[in-house]
Scaffold this motif. Sequence first.
Motif, PDB file in Angstrom:
ATOM      1  N   VAL A  37       0.845  -1.198   0.000  1.00  0.00           N
ATOM      2  CA  VAL A  37       0.000   0.000   0.000  1.00  0.00           C
ATOM      3  C   VAL A  37       0.879   1.246   0.000  1.00  0.00           C
ATOM      4  O   VAL A  37       0.674   2.182  -0.773  1.00  0.00           O
ATOM      5  CB  VAL A  37      -0.964   0.002   1.210  1.00  0.00           C
ATOM      6  N   GLY A  38       1.906   1.256   0.848  1.00  0.00           N
ATOM      7  CA  GLY A  38       2.805   2.403   0.917  1.00  0.00           C
ATOM      8  C   GLY A  38       3.563   2.649  -0.364  1.00  0.00           C
ATOM      9  O   GLY A  38       3.890   3.790  -0.697  1.00  0.00           O
ATOM     10  N   ALA A  39       3.845   1.594  -1.123  1.00  0.00           N
ATOM     11  CA  ALA A  39       4.569   1.746  -2.385  1.00  0.00           C
ATOM     12  C   ALA A  39       3.760   2.559  -3.398  1.00  0.00           C
ATOM     13  O   ALA A  39       4.321   3.108  -4.346  1.00  0.00           O
ATOM     14  CB  ALA A  39       4.911   0.376  -2.964  1.00  0.00           C
ATOM     15  N   PHE A  40       2.460   2.656  -3.194  1.00  0.00           N
ATOM     16  CA  PHE A  40       1.609   3.401  -4.119  1.00  0.00           C
ATOM     17  C   PHE A  40       1.214   4.772  -3.590  1.00  0.00           C
ATOM     18  O   PHE A  40       0.333   5.425  -4.130  1.00  0.00           O
ATOM     19  CB  PHE A  40       0.364   2.576  -4.458  1.00  0.00           C
ATOM     20  N   VAL A  41       1.870   5.214  -2.521  1.00  0.00           N
ATOM     21  CA  VAL A  41       1.633   6.556  -1.986  1.00  0.00           C
ATOM     22  C   VAL A  41       2.685   7.478  -2.590  1.00  0.00           C
ATOM     23  O   VAL A  41       3.876   7.223  -2.483  1.00  0.00           O
ATOM     24  CB  VAL A  41       1.712   6.577  -0.448  1.00  0.00           C
ATOM     25  N   GLY A  42       2.233   8.529  -3.252  1.00  0.00           N
ATOM     26  CA  GLY A  42       3.149   9.458  -3.897  1.00  0.00           C
ATOM     27  C   GLY A  42       3.230  10.770  -3.150  1.00  0.00           C
ATOM     28  O   GLY A  42       2.504  11.015  -2.190  1.00  0.00           O
ATOM     29  N   GLY A  43       4.129  11.603  -3.605  1.00  0.00           N
ATOM     30  CA  GLY A  43       4.323  12.917  -3.008  1.00  0.00           C
ATOM     31  C   GLY A  43       5.799  13.172  -2.802  1.00  0.00           C
ATOM     32  O   GLY A  43       6.620  12.258  -2.881  1.00  0.00           O
ATOM     33  N   ASP A  44       6.147  14.398  -2.550  1.00  0.00           N
ATOM     34  CA  ASP A  44       7.540  14.757  -2.323  1.00  0.00           C
ATOM     35  C   ASP A  44       8.028  14.075  -1.047  1.00  0.00           C
ATOM     36  O   ASP A  44       7.461  14.292   0.017  1.00  0.00           O
ATOM     37  CB  ASP A  44       7.680  16.273  -2.208  1.00  0.00           C
ATOM     38  N   PRO A  45       9.085  13.239  -1.136  1.00  0.00           N
ATOM     39  CA  PRO A  45       9.527  12.497   0.037  1.00  0.00           C
ATOM     40  C   PRO A  45      10.203  13.353   1.114  1.00  0.00           C
ATOM     41  O   PRO A  45      10.487  12.866   2.201  1.00  0.00           O
ATOM     42  CB  PRO A  45      10.519  11.475  -0.531  1.00  0.00           C
TER      43      PRO A  45
END
Length: 100
Positions: A37-45
């Motif tokens: 699930v986390g692998a598909f969370v985007g955004g500036d790290p």
Amino acid sequence: MAEAKRTTLDKVVTETKKVPAITLTLTVEEAEVLAVVGAFVGGDPDLSARKHYQSVSKALRTAGVRTYGSDPGHPMNQLDRERGTSVYFKTPQPDFRLKF
């Protein structure tokens, strides 16, 4: 079955102090689902809320949790990709208001 417990941990900011924390105990299967699930969370790290998942992801990888698997039962192989691909965190915009 997942278990969560509220605790504190030491976090270095400019000094070491106690900060609220959660200890989470997961089965391997639960951890794999969280990693996928986390692998598909985007955004500036670095600038968005995505940065909080970076440390979770690192801890899961360190523990040997995989976000992929050749086994048809692995969570990555059970995704329904026709329903969407990601969650994306917005990058916060700087506050340009004058501060007195």
